[in-house]
Design a protein around this motif. Structure first.
Motif, short mmCIF file in Angstrom:
data_model
loop_
_atom_site.label_atom_id
_atom_site.label_comp_id
_atom_site.label_asym_id
_atom_site.label_seq_id
_atom_site.Cartn_x
_atom_site.Cartn_y
_atom_site.Cartn_z
N CYS A 1 27.52 5.77 61.84
CA CYS A 1 27.89 5.50 63.24
C CYS A 1 28.30 6.77 63.98
N CYS B 1 31.11 10.14 59.56
CA CYS B 1 30.32 8.98 59.16
C CYS B 1 28.87 9.18 59.61
N SER C 1 30.99 8.61 63.79
CA SER C 1 32.41 8.88 64.10
C SER C 1 32.99 9.90 63.11
N CYS D 1 34.17 4.80 56.19
CA CYS D 1 34.38 4.82 57.63
C CYS D 1 35.23 3.61 58.05
N VAL E 1 35.39 2.50 60.99
CA VAL E 1 34.71 1.79 62.07
C VAL E 1 33.63 0.87 61.52
N CYS E 2 32.75 1.41 60.63
CA CYS E 2 31.59 0.62 60.19
C CYS E 2 31.55 0.40 58.68
ZN LIG Z 1 30.89 4.65 60.60
#
Ligand SMILES: [Zn+2]
Length: 320
Positions: A170, A167, A172, A149, A151-152
């Motif tokens: 999180c 994901c 997304s 991911c 983002v995380c």
């Molecule tokens: Zn994530």
């Protein structure tokens, strides 16, 4: 589909229905996979299962397909087609060679399976196989390079039959990226074409200039900037001619003809180490003398130069 502005080349032969609306239709996906008419091509990394001579993909029934991540590619002539990304580069090829469907263009039956990169196959595949091969390669390139991911950082999972990744940490969703790049012939008032030698290529090989579109930039602006940066020539007009997916790993090449308002060349010395203006006669003489080599017609670079040249390019004499 092709556009009239450029001659044909393999990477823009898109023939299949991508069935975008079916990627989340679990009932359809299950029924398609249980249909023995369905055809599956296997991939090992970014290489495709293909006949030894590189002229056809090897399509098996679902039952004969190796284990792996299954992704929907689309539909041609009522036959649904998937790609299976094998999890282990050493995993087994399809089990039942009897079921392998071989293109009628192939004179010899396939010998044991061979995984091959798209670059090697593109020139010889049928339009249908080329269409699926480009799609499958682009998907494989993205999935292999984006397991986590953005983002995380958690491990993501394939959703929508390969169209995206999700994901679980999180929540997304992530979709395949495509990086726009511009590629252009540069033509002056005398009708001459500017071609450059890229430092990454062997001596004597010339091609169109090219570069990635930067964040916040339009493709037209990128053409002007790249030509100025690489060869110091000013551009006052750009005309879009056509595009090409180039999944190595994720480019979309946008082809232009750029009109030069200056002629003096100052190469950047890093990416482009030599650049020259050619009349069509000068280009033919240089190629036929083995002084320079040009891109093949596999790619949009060859198509752009061919369009300017006005006929089939002279055959390369220069050794690769
Ligand atoms: Zn994530």
């Amino acid at each position: 589909m092709t556009s009239d502005a450029l001659p044909d080349f393999p990477f823009r032969r898109s023939t299949h229905d991508r069935l975008g609306e079916r990627r989340t239709d679990e009932a359809f996906l299950a029924a398609a996979w249980s249909d023995p008419r369905t055809r599956v091509v296997a991939m090992r990394g970014v290489d495709l299962a293909a006949t030894d001579d590189g002229s056809a993909l090897i399509w098996s029934s679902p039952a004969a397909a190796p284990d792996g991540e299954r992704m929907l590619l689309g539909l041609t002539d009522g036959v649904t087609r998937f790609v299976v990304m094998t999890p282990d580069p050493g995993s087994d090829p399809p089990r039942e060679y009897d079921e392998i469907q071989v293109s009628p263009a192939v004179a010899q039956p396939p010998t044991p399976q061979y995984f091959s990169p798209l670059r090697r196959l593109a020139q010889r595949l049928t339009d249908d196989d080329a269409s699926y091969a480009v799609h499958a390669t682009a998907l494989a390139q993205w999935h292999l390079r984006h397991p986590r991911c953005a983002v995380c950082g958690a491990q993501t999972e394939v959703i929508r039959s390969g169209e995206a990744r999700h994901c679980p940490q999180c929540g997304s969703d992530h979709f395949p990226r495509t990086d726009p790049a511009v590629i252009m012939t540069v033509v002056d008032d005398e009708g001459r074409c500017l071609l450059g030698h890229n430092s990454a290529r062997a001596d004597g090989w010339y091609s169109t200039l090219a570069g990635f579109v930067e964040p916040g930039e339009s493709p037209e602006q990128a053409v002007v900037r790249e030509v100025r940066e690489e060869v110091g020539v000013e551009i006052d007009r750009v005309t879009y001619l056509g595009s090409q997916p180039w999944p190595f790993p994720s480019s979309l090449m946008l082809g232009f003809e750029a009109h030069a308002s200056s002629q003096h060349i100052v190469v950047d010395g890093k990416e482009i180490t030599e650049a020259r203006w050619f009349t069509s006669n000068e280009l033919r003489a240089a190629v036929e003398a083995g002084e320079i080599g040009l891109p093949t017609t596999i790619s949009i670079a060859g198509a752009l130069i061919t369009r300017w040249y006005g006929e089939e390019l002279p055959a390369n004499v220069l050794a690769m």
